[in-house]
Design a protein around this motif. Structure first.
Motif, PDB file in Angstrom:
ATOM      1  N   UNK A   1       0.845  -1.186   0.000  1.00 56.58           N
ATOM      2  CA  UNK A   1       0.000   0.000   0.000  1.00 56.58           C
ATOM      3  C   UNK A   1       0.887   1.245   0.000  1.00 56.58           C
ATOM      4  N   UNK A   2       0.506   2.245  -0.777  1.00 57.36           N
ATOM      5  CA  UNK A   2       1.337   3.450  -0.887  1.00 57.36           C
ATOM      6  C   UNK A   2       1.502   4.169   0.448  1.00 57.36           C
ATOM      7  N   UNK A   3       0.569   3.976   1.368  1.00 54.71           N
ATOM      8  CA  UNK A   3       0.668   4.620   2.685  1.00 54.71           C
ATOM      9  C   UNK A   3       1.476   3.796   3.693  1.00 54.71           C
ATOM     10  N   UNK A   4       1.934   2.631   3.285  1.00 55.06           N
ATOM     11  CA  UNK A   4       2.636   1.713   4.183  1.00 55.06           C
ATOM     12  C   UNK A   4       4.150   1.926   4.068  1.00 55.06           C
ATOM     13  N   UNK A   5       4.824   2.219   5.174  1.00 49.74           N
ATOM     14  CA  UNK A   5       6.278   2.431   5.112  1.00 49.74           C
ATOM     15  C   UNK A   5       7.074   1.161   4.806  1.00 49.74           C
ATOM     16  N   UNK A   6       6.420   0.014   4.653  1.00 50.68           N
ATOM     17  CA  UNK A   6       7.126  -1.233   4.338  1.00 50.68           C
ATOM     18  C   UNK A   6       7.854  -1.157   2.998  1.00 50.68           C
TER      19      UNK A   6
END
Length: 149
Positions: free
Chosen positions: A119-124
């Motif tokens: 997900x674009x909001x996930x810092x992974x």
């Protein structure tokens, strides 16, 4: 201190659906809400049951304690990491890197790329970049990433 020698994988079963749900709830809820504006309880419950029953699903354990889930699909031309989620208490301890390195080793041996989406909001995304994954495509919701062996 956690020893990575204690990390094992076992096949998941439908009985692990509550674990799949719990891990997604505790690790992904905020990112799901940030991306789609809501948490769809029915969908997450259904997908947790479906994913736990997949022959490609495994439970990540430390000793005999279930600490996360791994879902990897092996296609003829690539390996797809669908899910790799660890409960918060087991994040940042090297477990995810250990598992990704194992998948990369398998892919290298088979001469296949490894693919995943974040997900674009996930810092992974930054975590995967450390292992050589690059963004190959972007949508509003996802970064599609690949590591070529």
């Amino acid at each position: 201190m956690l020893s990575l020698e204690e990390v094992t994988l076992r096949p998941a079963t439908k009985a692990d659906a509550p674990l799949f749900y719990s891990v997604i709830d505790r690790t992904m809820r905020e990112f799901i809400v940030a991306t789609w504006g809501a948490w769809n309880e029915e969908r997450v419950q259904r997908e947790s049951l479906e994913n736990s029953a997949s022959p490609n699903a495994q439970v990540i354990q430390v000793g005999n304690v279930p600490v996360g889930v791994l879902l990897v699909e092996r296609e003829p031309t690539y390996i797809q990491v669908q899910q790799i989620y660890l409960l918060p208490d087991y994040q940042h301890k090297g477990i995810g890197g250990y598992l990704i390195e194992g998948i990369i080793a398998e892919a290298t041996h088979s001469k296949l790329p490894v693919r995943l989406r974040v997900l674009t909001v996930n810092p992974a995304k930054e975590f995967y970049e450390k292992f050589g994954f690059v963004v190959t495509e972007t949508s509003h919701e996802f970064y599609f990433m690949e590591r070529v062996s």
